[in-house]
Design an enzyme around this catalytic site. Structure first.
Site, short mmCIF file in Angstrom:
data_model
loop_
_atom_site.label_atom_id
_atom_site.label_comp_id
_atom_site.label_asym_id
_atom_site.label_seq_id
_atom_site.Cartn_x
_atom_site.Cartn_y
_atom_site.Cartn_z
N ASP A 86 41.36 -52.56 83.09
CA ASP A 86 41.43 -51.97 81.74
C ASP A 86 40.32 -50.97 81.43
O ASP A 86 39.23 -51.02 82.02
CB ASP A 86 41.35 -53.08 80.69
CG ASP A 86 42.67 -53.80 80.50
OD1 ASP A 86 43.51 -53.78 81.41
OD2 ASP A 86 42.83 -54.41 79.42
N HIS A 233 37.93 -54.77 84.24
CA HIS A 233 37.69 -53.51 83.53
C HIS A 233 37.01 -52.49 84.45
O HIS A 233 36.10 -52.84 85.20
CB HIS A 233 36.81 -53.74 82.30
CG HIS A 233 37.43 -54.64 81.28
ND1 HIS A 233 37.43 -56.02 81.42
CD2 HIS A 233 38.07 -54.37 80.12
CE1 HIS A 233 38.06 -56.56 80.37
NE2 HIS A 233 38.45 -55.58 79.57
#
Length: 268
Positions: A86, A233
């Protein structure tokens, strides 16, 4: 003309029927919270199902195989895992994450912020060229989207999808992940209408908070749910711990017999 006894009986019968109908309507209209015997939950659930059905109907043009429910399972028959990344693309960390994925022969799903995809289109193309899936993560990662008007949610979702698609024409954006998981029935319906499966996760090692490599690895190597979707992430700050964790975690998963795949697009 006089009123006969048969006319009176007919009128009384009609009044009885009307009363029964009104009684039924009143029962249907009674708020769920008025019940005290546990039926409130059932009434609320029924209302939620009806609401979701309305949103599905509103999702005109949606691919019929894509449900409104949030996907948290990996595709596959059983011992499978989906890696999701992400908040990118990021010029420093995305290339490093891609390199680790290549070294381990893993395909992942990248949930991209629209403005970043617009700023770094070459990274979007590199992700797609490596065979990874693309995911819409809104225009600018507003984690309060679930408290905003529907028009705002629509703009955040659809504009981000356009920004990602512009970087890689012809490549599908198959998923939508709400920032911070801030989904609403409307945002799910908007995503589905645009051909995207709402995407959640089932394992969150909180790498974004930089708790240290041992803490990330411990969280990931705990008891995994069935067909896990794992959240990592590549944007939003220093992601050196994420890169280090992927170098440890991906080989560990392979040794446990997991197959790497993408999140489910349809309900199992």
């Amino acid at each position: 003309m006089g009123i006969t006894s048969s006319s009176v009986r007919r009128r009384r019968a009609g009044s009885a029927v009307a009363g029964a109908v009104l009684g039924l309507l009143a029962a249907v209209a009674t708020p769920a919270f008025a019940a005290t015997d546990g039926s409130a939950g059932r009434s609320a659930a029924g209302s939620e199902h009806a609401k979701q059905a309305r949103h599905e109907k509103q999702a005109k043009g949606a691919t019929t195989t894509i449900p409104l429910g949030i996907s948290r399972l990996a595709q596959g028959p059983g011992h499978d895992v989906a890696i999701t990344i992400d908040d990118g693309p990021d010029p420093r960390w995305t290339p490093q994450v891609l390199q680790v994925l290549r070294q381990n022969h893993v395909k992942a799903t990248f949930c991209m912020i629209g403005t970043k995809a617009q700023k770094y289109p070459e990274l979007v193309r590199e992700v797609a060229a490596d065979g990874h899936q693309l995911c819409d993560h809104s225009v600018d990662h507003d984690v309060t989207m679930d408290h905003k008007p529907v028009a705002y949610q629509r703009q955040q979702i659809l504009d981000a999808k356009t920004m990602i698609e512009k970087a890689v024409p012809g490549v599908a954006v198959n998923y939508y992940r709400a920032p911070g998981g801030a989904f609403t029935p409307d945002s799910r319906a908007i995503a589905v209408a645009s051909g995207m499966r709402p995407l959640g996760w089932s394992v969150d090692p909180r790498d974004w908070s930089r708790p240290g490599l041992p803490a990330i690895v411990a969280a990931m190597e705990g008891k995994l749910p069935r067909q896990p979707t794992v959240l990592f992430h590549d944007g939003g700050g220093d992601r050196s711990e994420t890169v280090a964790a992927l170098k440890v975690y991906l080989p560990w998963l392979a040794k446990q017999g997991y197959s790497f795949t993408f999140p489910a697009l349809t309900t199992p």
